[in-house]
Design a protein around this motif. Structure first.
Motif, PDB file in Angstrom:
ATOM      1  N   GLY A 121      15.083 -35.801  32.008  1.00  0.00           N
ATOM      2  CA  GLY A 121      13.584 -35.774  31.792  1.00  0.00           C
ATOM      3  C   GLY A 121      13.348 -36.696  32.498  1.00  0.00           C
ATOM      4  O   GLY A 121      12.360 -36.672  33.511  1.00  0.00           O
ATOM      5  N   LEU A 152      11.009 -37.006  36.943  1.00  0.00           N
ATOM      6  CA  LEU A 152      10.065 -36.453  36.840  1.00  0.00           C
ATOM      7  C   LEU A 152       9.378 -37.288  37.781  1.00  0.00           C
ATOM      8  O   LEU A 152       8.046 -37.476  38.652  1.00  0.00           O
ATOM      9  CB  LEU A 152       8.909 -36.985  35.142  1.00  0.00           C
ATOM     10  N   CYS A 186       6.036 -35.760  40.141  1.00  0.00           N
ATOM     11  CA  CYS A 186       4.926 -37.173  40.625  1.00  0.00           C
ATOM     12  C   CYS A 186       4.923 -37.430  42.136  1.00  0.00           C
ATOM     13  O   CYS A 186       4.191 -37.414  42.177  1.00  0.00           O
ATOM     14  CB  CYS A 186       4.841 -37.368  39.377  1.00  0.00           C
ATOM     15  N   TRP A 190       7.993 -29.486  36.454  1.00  0.00           N
ATOM     16  CA  TRP A 190       7.639 -29.999  35.050  1.00  0.00           C
ATOM     17  C   TRP A 190       7.975 -29.369  33.943  1.00  0.00           C
ATOM     18  O   TRP A 190       8.592 -30.184  32.650  1.00  0.00           O
ATOM     19  CB  TRP A 190       5.575 -29.855  35.512  1.00  0.00           C
ATOM     20  N   THR A 228      11.205 -30.494  32.938  1.00  0.00           N
ATOM     21  CA  THR A 228      10.732 -32.147  32.192  1.00  0.00           C
ATOM     22  C   THR A 228      10.610 -31.610  30.803  1.00  0.00           C
ATOM     23  O   THR A 228      11.120 -32.346  29.654  1.00  0.00           O
ATOM     24  CB  THR A 228      10.239 -32.226  33.225  1.00  0.00           C
TER      25      THR A 228
END
Length: 216
Positions: free
Chosen positions: A129, A133, A137, A168, A171
């Motif tokens: 996760g 990410l 991002c 997301w 995640t």
């Protein structure tokens, strides 16, 4: 809810998150065209992903092209490719490790070692996760920065695509599932630990002998 049920729930969430990462990796909708001109009617929509870009015509026809050169890609695309592939492989490892140490399987004899194996599987899910990410991002930051940059032409402005939102969500599932697996494994290890032995003090009776109820 028992620890076994929580463990199965965490494993299920981890698997869903792993599948979501693979889906987000393959989708070309990481960046999509931003329609900010006065003209509402557009002839085509551009999708840009990690592996290809696609052009969708207003008639519904779609044409996709795989990127020709890896070295010519931007740094965020290269990093996104590498990290999502690593996460896909680590997710498979986490699944195998968690299944081996799960309470519902007999691959390992119950005990501290079995709990430690499950904790390792949950930690790998959490690591997945965190890794996935990073490119999500990164892409979102670039899209937002370019969108509000006045020097970027309107035709080159992009918006966040569906793949970012799927990533997301994946995640969140990976992190939550990994935490559930680790927490229930830690509680299981505490329950299976040996209890502290207690021996009652031996007190003599009135006739000088020790009371038999003090012996087990």
């Amino acid at each position: 809810m028992t620890s076994a049920a929580v463990e199965i729930l965490g494993l299920g969430l981890g698997i869903l998150g792993w599948v979501g990462v693979i889906l987000a990796c393959g989708l070309p909708m990481w960046q999509v065209s931003a329609f900010i001109d006065v003209n509402i009617v557009v002839a085509q929509t551009i999708w840009e992903g990690l592996w290809m870009n696609c052009v969708v015509q207003s008639t519904g026809q779609m044409q996709c092209k795989v990127y020709d050169s890896i070295l010519a890609l931007t740094p965020e695309v290269q990093a996104g490719r590498a990290l999502t592939v690593i996460v896909a492989l680590l997710g498979l490892v986490a699944l195998m490790v968690t299944v081996v140490g799960a309470q519902c399987t007999n691959c390992v004899r119950p005990g501290k070692m079995k709990s430690r194996i499950v904790i390792v599987g949950g930690a790998i899910y959490i690591l997945c996760g965190v890794l996935v990410l990073v490119p999500l991002c990164w892409f979102a930051n670039i899209v937002i920065s370019d969108f509000y940059d006045p020097t970027v032409p309107p035709s080159q402005k992009r918006e966040m695509g569906a793949a970012l939102y799927i990533g997301w969500a994946a995640t969140a599932l990976l992190l939550f599932g990994g935490c559930l697996i680790c927490c229930c494994s830690c509680s299981q290890r505490d329950e299976t630990s040996f209890p502290v032995k207690y021996s009652a003090p031996r007190r003599p009776t009135s006739n000088g002998d020790y009371d038999k109820k003090n012996y087990v």
